[in-house]
Enzyme design. Structure first.
Site, PDB file in Angstrom:
ATOM      1  N   GLU A 112      10.503 -21.728  21.287  1.00 39.46           N
ATOM      2  CA  GLU A 112      11.311 -20.636  20.731  1.00 39.46           C
ATOM      3  C   GLU A 112      11.735 -19.661  21.823  1.00 39.46           C
ATOM      4  O   GLU A 112      10.956 -19.383  22.743  1.00 39.46           O
ATOM      5  CB  GLU A 112      10.512 -19.848  19.694  1.00 39.46           C
ATOM      6  CG  GLU A 112      10.075 -20.649  18.498  1.00 39.46           C
ATOM      7  CD  GLU A 112       9.294 -19.810  17.496  1.00 39.46           C
ATOM      8  OE1 GLU A 112       8.380 -19.080  17.898  1.00 39.46           O
ATOM      9  OE2 GLU A 112       9.624 -19.888  16.309  1.00 39.46           O
ATOM     10  N   LYS A 153       0.247 -18.968   5.443  1.00 40.41           N
ATOM     11  CA  LYS A 153      -0.526 -19.500   6.550  1.00 40.41           C
ATOM     12  C   LYS A 153      -0.753 -18.419   7.620  1.00 40.41           C
ATOM     13  O   LYS A 153      -0.023 -17.437   7.601  1.00 40.41           O
ATOM     14  CB  LYS A 153       0.182 -20.719   7.157  1.00 40.41           C
ATOM     15  CG  LYS A 153       1.593 -20.399   7.674  1.00 40.41           C
ATOM     16  CD  LYS A 153       1.803 -20.734   9.110  1.00 40.41           C
ATOM     17  CE  LYS A 153       1.388 -19.695  10.087  1.00 40.41           C
ATOM     18  NZ  LYS A 153       2.456 -18.918  10.713  1.00 40.41           N
ATOM     19  N   HIS A 155       1.702 -25.913  11.119  1.00 42.39           N
ATOM     20  CA  HIS A 155       3.019 -26.553  11.189  1.00 42.39           C
ATOM     21  C   HIS A 155       3.008 -27.855  12.002  1.00 42.39           C
ATOM     22  O   HIS A 155       3.468 -28.891  11.537  1.00 42.39           O
ATOM     23  CB  HIS A 155       4.035 -25.620  11.841  1.00 42.39           C
ATOM     24  CG  HIS A 155       4.209 -24.302  11.143  1.00 42.39           C
ATOM     25  ND1 HIS A 155       4.155 -24.162   9.782  1.00 42.39           N
ATOM     26  CD2 HIS A 155       4.459 -23.051  11.627  1.00 42.39           C
ATOM     27  CE1 HIS A 155       4.366 -22.886   9.452  1.00 42.39           C
ATOM     28  NE2 HIS A 155       4.548 -22.205  10.558  1.00 42.39           N
ATOM     29  N   ASP A 191      -1.379 -20.011  15.008  1.00 42.14           N
ATOM     30  CA  ASP A 191      -0.132 -19.647  14.322  1.00 42.14           C
ATOM     31  C   ASP A 191       0.750 -20.872  14.063  1.00 42.14           C
ATOM     32  O   ASP A 191       1.388 -20.973  13.015  1.00 42.14           O
ATOM     33  CB  ASP A 191       0.634 -18.626  15.188  1.00 42.14           C
ATOM     34  CG  ASP A 191       1.956 -18.188  14.557  1.00 42.14           C
ATOM     35  OD1 ASP A 191       1.928 -17.795  13.376  1.00 42.14           O
ATOM     36  OD2 ASP A 191       2.997 -18.236  15.237  1.00 42.14           O
ATOM     37  N   ARG A 200       0.795  -1.227   0.000  1.00 41.10           N
ATOM     38  CA  ARG A 200       0.000   0.000   0.000  1.00 41.10           C
ATOM     39  C   ARG A 200       0.830   1.280   0.000  1.00 41.10           C
ATOM     40  O   ARG A 200       0.381   2.315  -0.464  1.00 41.10           O
ATOM     41  CB  ARG A 200      -0.925   0.014   1.215  1.00 41.10           C
ATOM     42  CG  ARG A 200      -2.166  -0.828   0.982  1.00 41.10           C
ATOM     43  CD  ARG A 200      -2.998  -0.895   2.204  1.00 41.10           C
ATOM     44  NE  ARG A 200      -2.217  -1.426   3.316  1.00 41.10           N
ATOM     45  CZ  ARG A 200      -2.722  -1.808   4.470  1.00 41.10           C
ATOM     46  NH1 ARG A 200      -4.001  -1.698   4.690  1.00 41.10           N
ATOM     47  NH2 ARG A 200      -1.962  -2.294   5.422  1.00 41.10           N
ATOM     48  N   HIS A 226       5.726 -23.459   5.463  1.00 33.71           N
ATOM     49  CA  HIS A 226       7.158 -23.568   5.157  1.00 33.71           C
ATOM     50  C   HIS A 226       7.837 -24.711   5.906  1.00 33.71           C
ATOM     51  O   HIS A 226       8.917 -25.144   5.526  1.00 33.71           O
ATOM     52  CB  HIS A 226       7.892 -22.238   5.385  1.00 33.71           C
ATOM     53  CG  HIS A 226       8.202 -21.903   6.807  1.00 33.71           C
ATOM     54  ND1 HIS A 226       7.255 -21.436   7.687  1.00 33.71           N
ATOM     55  CD2 HIS A 226       9.351 -21.959   7.520  1.00 33.71           C
ATOM     56  CE1 HIS A 226       7.830 -21.217   8.868  1.00 33.71           C
ATOM     57  NE2 HIS A 226       9.103 -21.532   8.798  1.00 33.71           N
ATOM     58  N   ASP A 229      -3.454  -1.929  -3.969  1.00 34.57           N
ATOM     59  CA  ASP A 229      -4.395  -2.356  -2.931  1.00 34.57           C
ATOM     60  C   ASP A 229      -4.840  -3.768  -3.301  1.00 34.57           C
ATOM     61  O   ASP A 229      -5.570  -3.967  -4.284  1.00 34.57           O
ATOM     62  CB  ASP A 229      -5.584  -1.389  -2.903  1.00 34.57           C
ATOM     63  CG  ASP A 229      -6.635  -1.816  -1.895  1.00 34.57           C
ATOM     64  OD1 ASP A 229      -6.480  -2.892  -1.276  1.00 34.57           O
ATOM     65  OD2 ASP A 229      -7.623  -1.072  -1.741  1.00 34.57           O
TER      66      ASP A 229
HETATM   67  C1  BG6 Z   1       6.048 -19.007  11.504  1.00 35.83           C
HETATM   68  C2  BG6 Z   1       5.281 -18.564  12.711  1.00 35.83           C
HETATM   69  O1  BG6 Z   1       5.182 -19.576  10.554  1.00 35.83           O
HETATM   70  O2  BG6 Z   1       7.019 -19.948  11.908  1.00 35.83           O
HETATM   71  C3  BG6 Z   1       6.228 -17.924  13.719  1.00 35.83           C
HETATM   72  O3  BG6 Z   1       4.298 -17.612  12.310  1.00 35.83           O
HETATM   73  C4  BG6 Z   1       7.348 -18.895  14.055  1.00 35.83           C
HETATM   74  O4  BG6 Z   1       5.510 -17.545  14.877  1.00 35.83           O
HETATM   75  C5  BG6 Z   1       7.996 -19.418  12.781  1.00 35.83           C
HETATM   76  O5  BG6 Z   1       8.301 -18.203  14.832  1.00 35.83           O
HETATM   77  C6  BG6 Z   1       9.004 -20.527  13.065  1.00 35.83           C
HETATM   78  O6  BG6 Z   1       9.658 -20.906  11.887  1.00 35.83           O
HETATM   79  P1  BG6 Z   1      11.153 -20.432  11.587  1.00 35.83           P
HETATM   80  O7  BG6 Z   1      11.462 -20.983  10.246  1.00 35.83           O
HETATM   81  O8  BG6 Z   1      11.146 -18.917  11.628  1.00 35.83           O
HETATM   82  O9  BG6 Z   1      11.983 -20.973  12.696  1.00 35.83           O
END
Ligand code: BG6
Length: 465
Positions: A216, A148, A239, A234, A56, A178, A97
């Site tokens: 983490e 996601k 994941h 999340d 944007r 991912h 947009d």
């Molecule tokens: C993301 C989450 O998809 O994956 C984050 O939204 C998370 O909250 C992250 O920290 C972890 O993956 P990576 O590859 O950053 O360690």
């Protein structure tokens, strides 16, 4: 992946153009551009490749390229500077947009041919963005990557799938996760099905419990979208459930995208949908308070910028799921993740049952197969006779670190999108099955079941030092 590589088409089939909506956002800065620079360094981007970053803000392409060079220096410092420089020159910035069909049409420039479109946007705007793409009209042969979490609820995921179907055929839709691009995650299929010794013990007769942990030390760190989402949506909905599906699924009929996705979906369908009473017994949700993570002072989550204090957003979740099928009856699958924890522990652990000889059971702790995901390695804990002892044991760990991945997870995922390989993304029905597992937990939480607890930043989680 069985071969250790993504089976994308020949370079001629690679799309030549990538349009990223959310091109100035956090995901693009931290993950997408760094991954693209690695693809460039590895010679995996086709010549003449163009990346349109659309967002944007009103930014000139030159200013955007300069900013991108800074993000790459920060998030991809080990990539050769020539590759970073080359990547910056592929970038074109467009003010757009993503929710306005006219603006989307202008950005896509459909005359330029098939395009990979990546929605690096928050889930709340996926619906209008997909509708805008449909109205704008994607050139034939285009593909769509959707970041996601795929929606915010089961109903929302269903609605998104309906919208997506109007936009593109399913095999052109890449619901991104991912984690599926992580080397060790790709290797799970090989580990399970290319090793005859594992399959006979990979079931409830021999496995006591499975743990899937993604702890983490990272805190919120400016991820604005997180507060509206929380750890369950999340991390777990996508994941960790994908990891569960790969660990628990039956052998696929064929080692291709359909074979894998069919078996993953079957597994997800077998995961028990919890009653509120089960949610109470089998889930823990918590949020971090102020503390110190590895010597760094961290404010309480509620004092982080952009956090809405009226929301009950959890930054830690533990869910003990059951897979009600023949293979896994009775085996707990513990899924756990949290932010601002004491350590970065990212691993799958398979704990086997004790040996059935009562005389040895106490002396021989259960075998453990550990699959650390980052950094990647593999280890198997066995009991061997201690020196000079007939029935005394010592623990031996057979450990194998893995070679560092050739590409980061987002590199594989982007390559799969550009090359048209759906193996590393999530199919429509998989996404809905995952939400069907999560939904009863969200509903029960909303009704006050398993109330939110707390843990100090830098601790090992709720109730732990
Ligand atoms: C993301 C989450 O998809 O994956 C984050 O939204 C998370 O909250 C992250 O920290 C972890 O993956 P990576 O590859 O950053 O360690």
């Amino acid at each position: 992946m069985i071969s250790g590589d993504v089976q994308v088409g020949a370079d001629s089939e690679m799309l030549q153009r990538l349009v990223i909506f959310g091109g100035a956002g956090d995901l693009t800065r931290r993950y997408l551009l760094p991954a693209l620079s690695r693809l460039q360094a590895a010679g995996r981007l086709p010549s003449g490749f163009e990346i349109v970053a659309a967002d944007r803000d009103d930014i000139a392409t030159n200013a955007y390229r300069e900013a991108a060079a800074g993000w790459l220096a920060q998030h991809a410092p080990t990539v050769a500077s020539t590759a970073r420089h080359d990547l910056a020159r592929m970038l074109v910035y467009r003010q757009a947009d993503a929710l306005d069909p006219g603006s989307v049409h202008e950005t896509l420039q459909p005359d330029l041919g098939p395009t990979a479109v990546y929605l690096a946007l928050p889930p709340s705007v996926f619906g209008p963005a997909i509708a805008a793409l449909t109205s704008a009209g994607l050139p034939s042969g285009s593909r769509l990557g959707i970041e996601k979490p795929f929606g915010t609820s089961l109903a929302h995921a269903r609605e998104l799938n309906r919208l997506v179907r109007r936009c593109l055929p399913e095999d052109a839709v890449f619901r991104i996760d991912h984690f599926l691009g992580m080397q060790m995650v790709q290797n799970l299929v090989g580990l399970r099905f290319a090793n005859r010794v594992l399959e006979p013990v990979w079931n409830c007769h021999h496995v006591d419990a499975v743990e899937i942990v993604w702890d983490e030390t990272l805190t919120l760190e400016g991820r604005g979208y997180y507060d509206a989402v929380g750890a369950l949506r999340d991390m777990v909905q996508n994941h960790l459930l994908q990891l569960l599906a790969l660990v628990g699924m039956e052998p696929p009929a064929r080692l291709d995208a359909r074979g894998l996705r069919d078996r993953k979906t079957d597994l997800l369908r077998a995961v028990r949908r919890f009653s509120p009473e089960e949610v109470d017994r089998h889930t823990v949700r918590a949020r971090y308070t102020a503390g110190s993570v590895r010597g760094r002072q961290v404010p309480a989550y509620l004092d982080e910028e952009g956090v809405d204090r009226d929301r009950d957003t959890e930054t830690f979740v533990q869910v003990t799921l059951r897979v009600d099928n023949w293979r896994w009856a009775g085996v707990p699958f513990v899924l756990r993740t949290g932010k601002a924890l004491a350590t970065d522990r990212r691993e799958i652990t398979i704990r086997f049952r004790p040996v059935p000889l009562p005389a040895l059971a106490g002396a021989a702790p259960p075998n453990l197969l550990r699959i650390p995901l980052d950094p990647e390695s593999l280890s198997l804990d066995l009991n061997l006779n201690a020196a000079g002892e007939r029935f005394g044991f010592e623990r031996v760990s057979l450990a194998q670190p893995m070679a560092p991945p050739r590409l980061p997870a987002y590199g594989w995922v982007l390559l799969a999108l550009l090359g048209g390989d759906p193996m590393l993304s999530i199919r429509a029905d998989e996404a809905e099955e995952s939400w069907a597992i999560i939904e009863p937990i969200l509903d029960a939480w909303a009704a006050g079941v398993a109330p939110l607890s707390s843990y100090a930043a830098g601790s090992h989680g709720p109730g732990q030092p």
